[in-house]
Design a protein around this motif. Structure first.
Motif, PDB file in Angstrom:
ATOM      1  N   ASN A  59     -14.009   0.330   2.115  1.00  0.00           N
ATOM      2  CA  ASN A  59     -12.914   1.247   1.811  1.00  0.00           C
ATOM      3  C   ASN A  59     -13.456   2.614   1.427  1.00  0.00           C
ATOM      4  OD1 ASN A  59     -10.828  -0.827   1.859  1.00  0.00           O
ATOM      5  ND2 ASN A  59     -11.605  -1.516  -0.122  1.00  0.00           N
ATOM      6  N   HIS A  60     -12.589   3.597   1.467  1.00  0.00           N
ATOM      7  CA  HIS A  60     -12.884   4.861   0.792  1.00  0.00           C
ATOM      8  C   HIS A  60     -12.954   4.554  -0.706  1.00  0.00           C
ATOM      9  CE1 HIS A  60     -12.241   8.852  -0.942  1.00  0.00           C
ATOM     10  NE2 HIS A  60     -12.579   9.369   0.235  1.00  0.00           N
ATOM     11  N   PRO A  61     -13.864   5.167  -1.464  1.00  0.00           N
ATOM     12  CA  PRO A  61     -13.992   4.850  -2.892  1.00  0.00           C
ATOM     13  C   PRO A  61     -12.688   5.001  -3.681  1.00  0.00           C
ATOM     14  CG  PRO A  61     -15.880   6.132  -2.174  1.00  0.00           C
ATOM     15  CD  PRO A  61     -14.918   6.102  -1.013  1.00  0.00           C
ATOM     16  N   VAL A  62     -11.879   5.992  -3.325  1.00  0.00           N
ATOM     17  CA  VAL A  62     -10.609   6.176  -4.034  1.00  0.00           C
ATOM     18  C   VAL A  62      -9.686   4.997  -3.780  1.00  0.00           C
ATOM     19  CG1 VAL A  62      -8.520   7.598  -4.200  1.00  0.00           C
ATOM     20  CG2 VAL A  62     -10.773   8.692  -4.061  1.00  0.00           C
ATOM     21  N   GLU A  63      -9.605   4.584  -2.536  1.00  0.00           N
ATOM     22  CA  GLU A  63      -8.769   3.424  -2.219  1.00  0.00           C
ATOM     23  C   GLU A  63      -9.333   2.164  -2.856  1.00  0.00           C
ATOM     24  OE1 GLU A  63      -7.263   0.575   1.442  1.00  0.00           O
ATOM     25  OE2 GLU A  63      -8.278   2.454   1.906  1.00  0.00           O
ATOM     26  N   GLY A  64     -10.649   2.000  -2.846  1.00  0.00           N
ATOM     27  CA  GLY A  64     -11.253   0.826  -3.466  1.00  0.00           C
ATOM     28  C   GLY A  64     -10.865   0.691  -4.920  1.00  0.00           C
ATOM     29  N   PHE A  65     -10.832   1.826  -5.631  1.00  0.00           N
ATOM     30  CA  PHE A  65     -10.431   1.793  -7.040  1.00  0.00           C
ATOM     31  C   PHE A  65      -8.948   1.502  -7.192  1.00  0.00           C
ATOM     32  CE2 PHE A  65      -8.484   4.215 -10.538  1.00  0.00           C
ATOM     33  CZ  PHE A  65      -9.004   3.502 -11.609  1.00  0.00           C
ATOM     34  N   LEU A  66      -8.107   2.233  -6.447  1.00  0.00           N
ATOM     35  CA  LEU A  66      -6.656   2.106  -6.613  1.00  0.00           C
ATOM     36  C   LEU A  66      -6.127   0.763  -6.125  1.00  0.00           C
ATOM     37  CD1 LEU A  66      -5.438   5.657  -5.483  1.00  0.00           C
ATOM     38  CD2 LEU A  66      -5.607   4.777  -7.815  1.00  0.00           C
ATOM     39  N   LEU A  67      -6.621   0.307  -4.991  1.00  0.00           N
ATOM     40  CA  LEU A  67      -6.049  -0.885  -4.371  1.00  0.00           C
ATOM     41  C   LEU A  67      -6.638  -2.173  -4.943  1.00  0.00           C
ATOM     42  CD1 LEU A  67      -3.966  -1.389  -2.026  1.00  0.00           C
ATOM     43  CD2 LEU A  67      -5.938  -1.896  -0.612  1.00  0.00           C
ATOM     44  N   ASP A  68      -7.933  -2.248  -5.059  1.00  0.00           N
ATOM     45  CA  ASP A  68      -8.590  -3.499  -5.437  1.00  0.00           C
ATOM     46  C   ASP A  68      -8.895  -3.579  -6.935  1.00  0.00           C
ATOM     47  OD1 ASP A  68      -8.899  -4.724  -2.756  1.00  0.00           O
ATOM     48  OD2 ASP A  68     -10.110  -2.951  -2.373  1.00  0.00           O
ATOM     49  N   THR A  69      -9.676  -2.635  -7.442  1.00  0.00           N
ATOM     50  CA  THR A  69     -10.098  -2.703  -8.845  1.00  0.00           C
ATOM     51  C   THR A  69      -8.913  -2.595  -9.788  1.00  0.00           C
ATOM     52  OG1 THR A  69     -12.211  -1.690  -8.224  1.00  0.00           O
ATOM     53  CG2 THR A  69     -11.629  -1.683 -10.562  1.00  0.00           C
ATOM     54  N   LEU A  70      -8.037  -1.626  -9.560  1.00  0.00           N
ATOM     55  CA  LEU A  70      -6.925  -1.406 -10.476  1.00  0.00           C
ATOM     56  C   LEU A  70      -5.906  -2.535 -10.425  1.00  0.00           C
ATOM     57  CD1 LEU A  70      -5.851   0.510 -12.583  1.00  0.00           C
ATOM     58  CD2 LEU A  70      -4.693   1.806 -10.784  1.00  0.00           C
TER      59      LEU A  70
END
Length: 360
Positions: free
Chosen positions: A238-249
């Motif tokens: 993923n793009h890092p921003v999407e990785g944070f928003l979609l998966d981690t968060l």
């Protein structure tokens, strides 16, 4: 309920729920401390699940280890080309290199970066042992059941069955079993159900939004869709921003809202990691537990990765309820019928899609 000779104990603070006779409460309350035979098989008396390693670190390591273990297993199958598994591929092996827009090296670099970010954030979010151990490990479980669970279980039974019938059931010996079941199984199952619902809901609406807003797709989500033919290692590409928003968060919100212990977080994070890897495996294997138990599986998600399915099958990673509600389900039967009716090649459709989003 006759309460003239005993004090009353309040559980739920609502006029809908009756006060509980303390003599009944004493029948429902397990002994304190609990005898070893009263603990379920999954309970550990150790301060750490892995000797010498804090459960905090285990919660951060398990999803990463699960990701690379299962991803590595599917990669081995890709390379070994066993006949049984080759017949269960969703795409021919050569399509991976012909149709995908990212190399394996680029993909691994992006996934490792996401794992580093989620680990760093987890170290800040998951509390240290000096807070966790007194709250979650050094616990008098019998006292917790007596003080918090027994009155509430009694109230719920009496509301459902009526006070007289409810008290009769509770005094029959079933009451204490209900209290213990609620504590060890009922509430944890509800916690995981809530966590699954939150992850599914958060990811569905954010995922759908990233497909419906061209700027979001072009700048963020298109990175993941460089994999037109998914394979296991690419689950978190993923793009890092999407990785944070979609998966981690989403996982963080789920475990916080469901008030999970650190050991429950280990199970949730590990299972979610295995599930997303399996969903991108590129294999349709009926006996695979993730595919046997969930209709939202590798076959379902593969359709979404195709150029013609990108506005369908948004649900991930567990259930398909939101796709059903929003009428965004595309089945494999519909895909096969479409292939019979449409003559354009996969590469031509990809080119057309990328032009529509103004992708390079």
């Amino acid at each position: 309920m006759n309460s003239s000779s005993s004090s009353l104990t309040q559980g739920f603070s609502s006029p809908l729920f009756p006060l509980i006779n303390s003599s009944l409460l004493s029948l429902l309350s397990p002994p304190s401390p609990l005898p070893p035979s009263s603990y379920p098989f999954y309970h550990s008396f150790q301060t750490t699940l892995i000797p010498g390693i804090s459960d905090r670190y285990t919660a951060l390591a398990v999803p990463i280890l699960a990701y690379w273990f299962l991803g590595g297993l599917f990669w081995f199958l890709d390379e070994a080309k066993f006949g049984y598994f080759e017949r269960r591929r969703l795409h021919e092996s050569e399509e991976v290199t012909r149709r995908n827009r990212v190399t394996l090296g680029q993909l691994i670099k992006a996934v490792v970066f996401q794992h580093v970010v989620q680990t760093a954030l987890g170290l800040m979010w998951i509390e240290p042992d000096e807070i966790v151990l007194p709250r979650e490990i050094f616990v008098d479980h019998g006292m917790v059941m007596a003080q918090k669970y027994a009155p509430r279980v009694a109230q719920l039974v009496m509301v459902l069955l009526g006070e007289n019938n409810g008290e009769a059931v509770l005094r029959s010996g079933a009451g204490r079993h209900l209290v213990e079941f609620s504590y060890w199984w009922g509430v944890p199952i509800l916690q995981f159900g809530l966590a699954f619902f939150i992850i599914d809901t958060w990811q569905f609406f954010l995922h759908k939004l990233m497909h419906e807003v061209p700027w979001l797709y072009r700048n963020f989500h298109s990175h993941h869709h460089r994999l037109y033919v998914p394979y296991a290692f690419g689950a978190l590409y993923n793009h890092p921003v999407e990785g944070f928003l979609l998966d981690t968060l989403s996982a963080t919100l789920a475990e916080a809202a469901s008030m999970m212990t650190v050991r429950q977080k280990i199970l949730l994070f590990g299972f979610a990691s295995l599930k997303t890897v399996d969903d991108h495996s590129g294999y349709k294997i009926w006996w695979d537990p993730m595919q046997l138990l969930f209709s939202n599986n590798a076959d379902y998600h593969d359709i979404h990765h195709q150029s013609f399915g990108m506005k369908k099958n948004f649900s991930q990673p567990f259930f398909t309820r939101w796709d059903i509600i929003f009428d965004t389900v595309m089945t494999r039967e519909q895909v096969n019928n479409r292939h019979m009716a449409v003559g354009s090649s996969a590469e031509a459709e990809i080119d057309q899609l990328e032009k529509s989003y103004k992708l390079d």
